[in-house]
Design an enzyme around this catalytic site. Structure first.
Site, short mmCIF file in Angstrom:
data_model
loop_
_atom_site.label_atom_id
_atom_site.label_comp_id
_atom_site.label_asym_id
_atom_site.label_seq_id
_atom_site.Cartn_x
_atom_site.Cartn_y
_atom_site.Cartn_z
N ILE A 59 0.86 -1.18 0.00
CA ILE A 59 0.00 0.00 0.00
C ILE A 59 0.90 1.23 0.00
CG2 ILE A 59 -1.77 1.30 1.22
CD1 ILE A 59 -2.76 -1.34 0.09
N LYS A 60 0.69 2.11 -0.99
CA LYS A 60 1.51 3.31 -1.10
C LYS A 60 0.92 4.42 -0.23
CE LYS A 60 3.32 4.52 -5.15
NZ LYS A 60 3.40 4.86 -6.59
N ILE A 61 1.75 4.93 0.68
CA ILE A 61 1.36 6.03 1.57
C ILE A 61 2.39 7.14 1.41
CG2 ILE A 61 1.02 6.73 3.97
CD1 ILE A 61 0.18 3.88 4.61
#
EC number: 2.2.1.2
Length: 368
Positions: free
Chosen positions: A139-141
């Site tokens: 998951i890209k944060i």
């Protein structure tokens, strides 16, 4: 005969593709790149999905079903992107197993409009992790100040994280601290930290774009000689910080529990200035334990003519610092530059997301 991408992989650099589309998946192109171009991972962003939807008919059947169901555009975007990410994760599953769960990874981004909202970012990360439901998902944060506690929270729950939009060395240290805190909390929560992976996406070419523009405005010979030096220097000093943090006693305690380090990932490695060598952000950033995520043009250029000469990062730290010091001596404020780049990055990603929503809205309406 070994090609440059195989050589790069042999030096400890994981080759990832910065692109995804349903056409690439259904045609078998991604599998071909895995087999022939040493690709072991995929990253995505809203602009990539917008481009994919614009071209061809690969999404028509799903769009028709979504239109019939009358779902909201936000739900439609999540359904479309999760479908592609899940498919890519399955294509890369053999790589995931063969590399001991290190690679074979696919990244999906939280809604970038939430970049300044910690709680909503963490909630979105949980939702996407559940929706895609693949162990080789990242998951890209974004690495905003508000994103850091969301990164820690996600990791503490066993969610793999690709931290994106890192420009500054200080913020990168904050990212590594958030990573360590997340693993420490995960361990306290009884999770197996050996199952949690993360990468830190340090953006490269945009640094040169911004600083070169300022150097050109200064217009002296000294300024001209410093063009194209900032981005590589910045990334090399980031690797120095990585080596320092991941040799600390704090890290060793986590490593003893089976944790893997958060790998530096070189992002934005496509060359934006045509006067520069098109593989410079690959060949000049070779170091063990890193990832380089490349647009397809950069991937093919590297395969065709890159000269991989071994480690080009370690042993360069003094020169890298001297380059940044020389740029600062000309009156270019590093802290201002990286703030501009982060603010622009957040804004560009949010606008790309709005563009993707508009594209899906248009295509849903076409189905009715």
């Amino acid at each position: 005969m070994t090609n440059p991408l195989q050589t790069l992989s042999g030096e400890g650099v994981a080759v990832w593709l910065d692109d995804i589309s349903r056409e690439r998946l259904r045609s078998g192109n991604l599998k071909k790149l895995i087999d022939e171009r040493s690709v072991v991972g995929v990253t995505s962003n809203p602009t990539i999905f917008d481009k994919a939807l614009k071209e061809g008919d690969a999404y028509d059947d799903q769009l028709r079903d979504l239109a019939v169901r009358g779902v909201s555009v936000d739900e439609a975007v999540r359904a479309i992107t999760a479908y592609d990410i899940r498919w890519a994760a399955d294509v890369l599953r053999d790589t995931y197993e063969a590399t001991g769960r290190l690679d074979g990874r696919v990244s999906l981004e939280v809604d970038p409009r939430l970049a300044r909202d910690t709680e909503r970012t963490a909630a979105e990360a949980r939702a996407l992790w559940w929706l895609v439901d693949r162990p080789n998902l990242f998951i890209k944060i974004p690495a905003t100040a508000e994103g850091l506690p969301a990164i820690t929270q996600a990791l503490s729950e066993g969610i793999n994280v690709n931290v994106t939009l890192i420009f500054s060395l200080e913020r990168y240290r904050g990212v590594m601290d958030a990573f360590l805190s997340g693993l420490e909390k995960a361990r306290e929560n009884g999770l197996d930290v050996s199952q949690i992976q993360s990468v830190a996406s340090f953006f490269v070419s945009r640094v040169d774009t911004e600083i070169d523009k300022r150097l050109e405005k200064i217009g002296t010979d000294e300024a001209a000689q410093l063009r194209g030096r900032a981005a590589i220097a910045n990334a090399r000093l980031a690797y120095q910080a990585y080596e320092e943090v991941f040799s600390s006693e704090r890290w060793k305690a986590l490593a003893a529990a089976g944790a893997s380090p958060q790998r530096p990932l070189w992002a934005s490695t496509g060359v934006k200035d045509p006067s520069y060598d098109d593989t410079r952000y690959v060949t000049q950033l070779v170091a063990p334990g890193t990832v380089n995520t490349m647009p397809e043009a950069t991937l093919e250029a590297t395969a065709d003519h890159a000269e991989i000469t071994g480690d080009t990062v370690r042993g360069t730290y003094a020169q890298a610092q001297a380059d940044l010091d020389a740029i600062a001596a000309l009156g270019i404020d590093y802290e201002e530059v990286v703030k501009v780049l982060e603010d622009e990055g957040v804004d560009k990603f949010a606008k790309s997301w709005e563009g993707l929503l508009a594209r899906v809205t248009e295509q849903l309406n076409r189905q009715v």
